[in-house]
Design a protein around this motif. Structure first.
Motif, PDB file in Angstrom:
ATOM      1  N   ASN A 181      21.723  29.190  49.224  1.00 42.49           N
ATOM      2  CA  ASN A 181      21.092  28.073  49.947  1.00 42.49           C
ATOM      3  C   ASN A 181      22.095  26.962  50.243  1.00 42.49           C
ATOM      4  OD1 ASN A 181      18.940  26.806  51.251  1.00 42.49           O
ATOM      5  ND2 ASN A 181      18.295  25.703  49.408  1.00 42.49           N
ATOM      6  N   GLY A 182      23.270  27.391  50.732  1.00 40.75           N
ATOM      7  CA  GLY A 182      24.288  26.432  51.149  1.00 40.75           C
ATOM      8  C   GLY A 182      25.051  25.798  50.010  1.00 40.75           C
ATOM      9  N   ARG A 183      25.227  26.528  48.890  1.00 41.60           N
ATOM     10  CA  ARG A 183      25.950  25.970  47.743  1.00 41.60           C
ATOM     11  C   ARG A 183      27.345  26.576  47.576  1.00 41.60           C
ATOM     12  NH1 ARG A 183      23.114  27.043  42.711  1.00 41.60           N
ATOM     13  NH2 ARG A 183      21.640  28.435  43.738  1.00 41.60           N
ATOM     14  N   LEU A 184      27.834  27.304  48.557  1.00 44.13           N
ATOM     15  CA  LEU A 184      29.141  27.952  48.437  1.00 44.13           C
ATOM     16  C   LEU A 184      30.273  26.983  48.729  1.00 44.13           C
ATOM     17  CD1 LEU A 184      31.008  30.484  48.227  1.00 44.13           C
ATOM     18  CD2 LEU A 184      30.610  30.812  50.689  1.00 44.13           C
ATOM     19  N   ASP A 185      31.280  26.959  47.847  1.00 42.55           N
ATOM     20  CA  ASP A 185      32.582  26.352  48.121  1.00 42.55           C
ATOM     21  C   ASP A 185      33.573  27.491  48.221  1.00 42.55           C
ATOM     22  OD1 ASP A 185      33.134  23.040  47.141  1.00 42.55           O
ATOM     23  OD2 ASP A 185      31.147  23.913  47.352  1.00 42.55           O
ATOM     24  N   LEU A 186      34.295  27.567  49.334  1.00 43.04           N
ATOM     25  CA  LEU A 186      35.161  28.712  49.611  1.00 43.04           C
ATOM     26  C   LEU A 186      36.608  28.385  49.289  1.00 43.04           C
ATOM     27  CD1 LEU A 186      35.445  31.602  50.744  1.00 43.04           C
ATOM     28  CD2 LEU A 186      35.732  30.563  53.010  1.00 43.04           C
ATOM     29  N   GLY A 187      37.078  28.862  48.135  1.00 46.61           N
ATOM     30  CA  GLY A 187      38.486  28.731  47.782  1.00 46.61           C
ATOM     31  C   GLY A 187      39.262  29.939  48.268  1.00 46.61           C
ATOM     32  N   ILE A 188      40.423  29.699  48.879  1.00 44.81           N
ATOM     33  CA  ILE A 188      41.226  30.791  49.424  1.00 44.81           C
ATOM     34  C   ILE A 188      42.683  30.629  48.995  1.00 44.81           C
ATOM     35  CG2 ILE A 188      39.727  31.236  51.400  1.00 44.81           C
ATOM     36  CD1 ILE A 188      41.592  29.555  53.131  1.00 44.81           C
ATOM     37  N   GLY A 189      43.361  31.774  48.841  1.00 40.65           N
ATOM     38  CA  GLY A 189      44.763  31.758  48.464  1.00 40.65           C
ATOM     39  C   GLY A 189      45.453  33.021  48.936  1.00 40.65           C
ATOM     40  N   SER A 190      46.773  33.061  48.786  1.00 41.46           N
ATOM     41  CA  SER A 190      47.554  34.187  49.302  1.00 41.46           C
ATOM     42  C   SER A 190      47.854  35.235  48.246  1.00 41.46           C
ATOM     43  CB  SER A 190      48.865  33.684  49.905  1.00 41.46           C
ATOM     44  OG  SER A 190      49.605  32.965  48.940  1.00 41.46           O
ATOM     45  N   GLY A 191      47.615  34.920  46.951  1.00 35.63           N
ATOM     46  CA  GLY A 191      47.892  35.886  45.896  1.00 35.63           C
ATOM     47  C   GLY A 191      49.350  35.867  45.472  1.00 35.63           C
ATOM     48  N   TYR A 192      49.600  36.445  44.270  1.00 37.35           N
ATOM     49  CA  TYR A 192      50.973  36.444  43.763  1.00 37.35           C
ATOM     50  C   TYR A 192      51.289  37.654  42.887  1.00 37.35           C
ATOM     51  CZ  TYR A 192      48.977  34.936  39.281  1.00 37.35           C
ATOM     52  OH  TYR A 192      48.245  34.874  38.119  1.00 37.35           O
ATOM     53  N   GLN A 193      50.290  38.482  42.575  1.00 34.24           N
ATOM     54  CA  GLN A 193      50.525  39.578  41.641  1.00 34.24           C
ATOM     55  C   GLN A 193      50.830  40.882  42.391  1.00 34.24           C
ATOM     56  OE1 GLN A 193      47.477  39.923  38.663  1.00 34.24           O
ATOM     57  NE2 GLN A 193      47.613  37.773  38.051  1.00 34.24           N
ATOM     58  N   LYS A 194      52.094  41.297  42.349  1.00 32.40           N
ATOM     59  CA  LYS A 194      52.513  42.511  43.048  1.00 32.40           C
ATOM     60  C   LYS A 194      51.731  43.727  42.551  1.00 32.40           C
ATOM     61  CE  LYS A 194      56.682  44.989  44.490  1.00 32.40           C
ATOM     62  NZ  LYS A 194      56.205  46.359  44.233  1.00 32.40           N
ATOM     63  N   PHE A 195      51.402  43.727  41.265  1.00 30.66           N
ATOM     64  CA  PHE A 195      50.626  44.818  40.668  1.00 30.66           C
ATOM     65  C   PHE A 195      49.346  45.066  41.460  1.00 30.66           C
ATOM     66  CE2 PHE A 195      47.686  46.676  37.601  1.00 30.66           C
ATOM     67  CZ  PHE A 195      48.483  47.546  36.873  1.00 30.66           C
ATOM     68  N   GLU A 196      48.670  43.988  41.849  1.00 29.88           N
ATOM     69  CA  GLU A 196      47.437  44.109  42.628  1.00 29.88           C
ATOM     70  C   GLU A 196      47.727  44.562  44.052  1.00 29.88           C
ATOM     71  OE1 GLU A 196      44.642  40.639  40.652  1.00 29.88           O
ATOM     72  OE2 GLU A 196      46.036  40.070  42.238  1.00 29.88           O
TER      73      GLU A 196
END
Length: 360
Positions: free
Chosen positions: A99-114
């Protein structure tokens, strides 16, 4: 000043099952709402015990059904590991069911394993992130959009499930790259930053860095909302504090071993906890962080806020194998005593600089 819980969902050993870890994350979210926290944040990691949450947006959707008020955020969706069209639909879905409660955090990542296991080249992560950033904004702002970049291409496309928040949920950006943070400032989005386990000197340096990045964009950092991820713990019980610090050090050891590609495992899953070149003693950590009795934590938090001037504090609550019942009591303590005291002091002017930042 807003406060949130940051839920990493770690598994320190096989004495913790994945079901227990995820259930604890959900229980902490509900407890945080009851305690009056403003937000709950969920990390994203894959394929090892560093963090067991593979999809922050799935956590948001699930916890939305168990809560009513608290905002729920991704911290962060690792954009290069997604298909942008699918991610846009899932963002819309999570915002609708919350019901409109999302906060969208975004990033580029750093773990080569993933990245290796998703078939994505880590060397392209920042270029991919920049293009994803374009696509997400276009997909949420425009009814029909298309995109043609070096890495991402989309023909004219309509996203069927639209966000409730218009034109999009609040976006929070984390990155080690100043250019990425500068773009977020330029686009009037929020930042997520940390001083890791370091003390006041690191917080002062972080503030100076943010001021410099904002100045390059012709802005003041006080015109940008940003969150500060912090380990902090209040108790008169020294064994509790020591356990929290030990688990915070465990978190940092694994994070650095993954980031710098030193991670070792006997069975291909559980990462060995080994001291690295940046390792700290528990005594050093105790002097660096807001830990101690309630009054000590309040005073130290006010000092850190006055230096950094964030608009949001995200407390790390789910680290290692810290006792769940004890952490639930800690969350309640912050809600009943620590957060009200900090807000009262900021309002009264003791944290004058921080108060000015909040109202900016």
């Amino acid at each position: 000043m807003e406060f949130g819980v940051f839920i990493l969902a770690q598994q320190r050993g096989y004495h913790q099952t994945s079901q227990q870890v995820i259930n604890n994350a959900v229980e902490q979210t509900v407890a945080a709402e009851h305690a009056g926290f403003d937000k709950a944040w969920y990390a994203e990691h894959h394929f090892n015990n560093y963090s067991l949450c593979p999809s922050p947006l799935m956590m948001v959707a699930h916890c939305a059904g168990l809560t009513k008020r608290i905002r729920l955020g991704s911290a962060v969706c690792v954009l290069p590991l997604y298909n942008p069209a699918r991610l846009l639909g899932e963002i819309g879905f999570a915002d609708i069911v919350s019901n409109g409660r999302l906060d969208l955090g975004i990033g580029s990542g750093y773990q080569k394993f993933e990245f290796d296991r998703f078939g994505v080249d880590l060397d392209h992560s920042h270029a991919l992130f920049a293009e994803f950033y374009d696509v997400l904004q276009a997909g949420m702002r425009e009814r029909i959009f298309s995109y043609s970049g070096e890495h991402l291409k989309m023909p004219p496309t309509a996203i069927a499930v639209r966000t409730v928040q218009k034109p999009m949920p609040p976006i929070w950006v984390t990155s080690g790259h100043g250019e990425t943070l500068g773009r977020a400032i330029r686009d009037n989005h929020n930042l997520f930053v940390t001083a890791l386990l370091n003390g006041l000197d690191a917080i002062k340096a972080l503030r100076e860095r943010l001021e410099g990045i904002a100045a390059k964009e012709g802005r003041s950092i006080d015109d940008t909302h940003f969150g500060f991820l912090r380990c902090a713990y209040a108790s008169d019980n020294d064994s509790e504090i020591q356990s929290y610090l030990d688990n915070a050090r465990f978190q940092r050891r694994l994070s650095e071993s993954l980031k710098f590609r030193r991670a070792q495992s006997d069975d291909g899953y559980l990462i060995k906890e080994e001291a690295g070149p940046n390792d700290m003693s528990l005594e050093t950590m105790r002097s660096n962080l807001p830990v101690g009795n309630v009054n000590q934590v309040i005073d130290r938090m006010l000092e850190e806020i006055s230096i950094l001037k964030p608009t949001h504090i995200a407390l790390q609550t789910q680290l290692g194998d810290f006792d769940q019942r004890t952490m639930l009591r800690q969350i309640e303590l912050w809600g009943s005593r620590i957060i009200p005291a900090i807000r009262k002091e900021l309002k009264s002017g003791r944290g004058k600089v921080a108060g000015e930042a909040v109202s900016a």
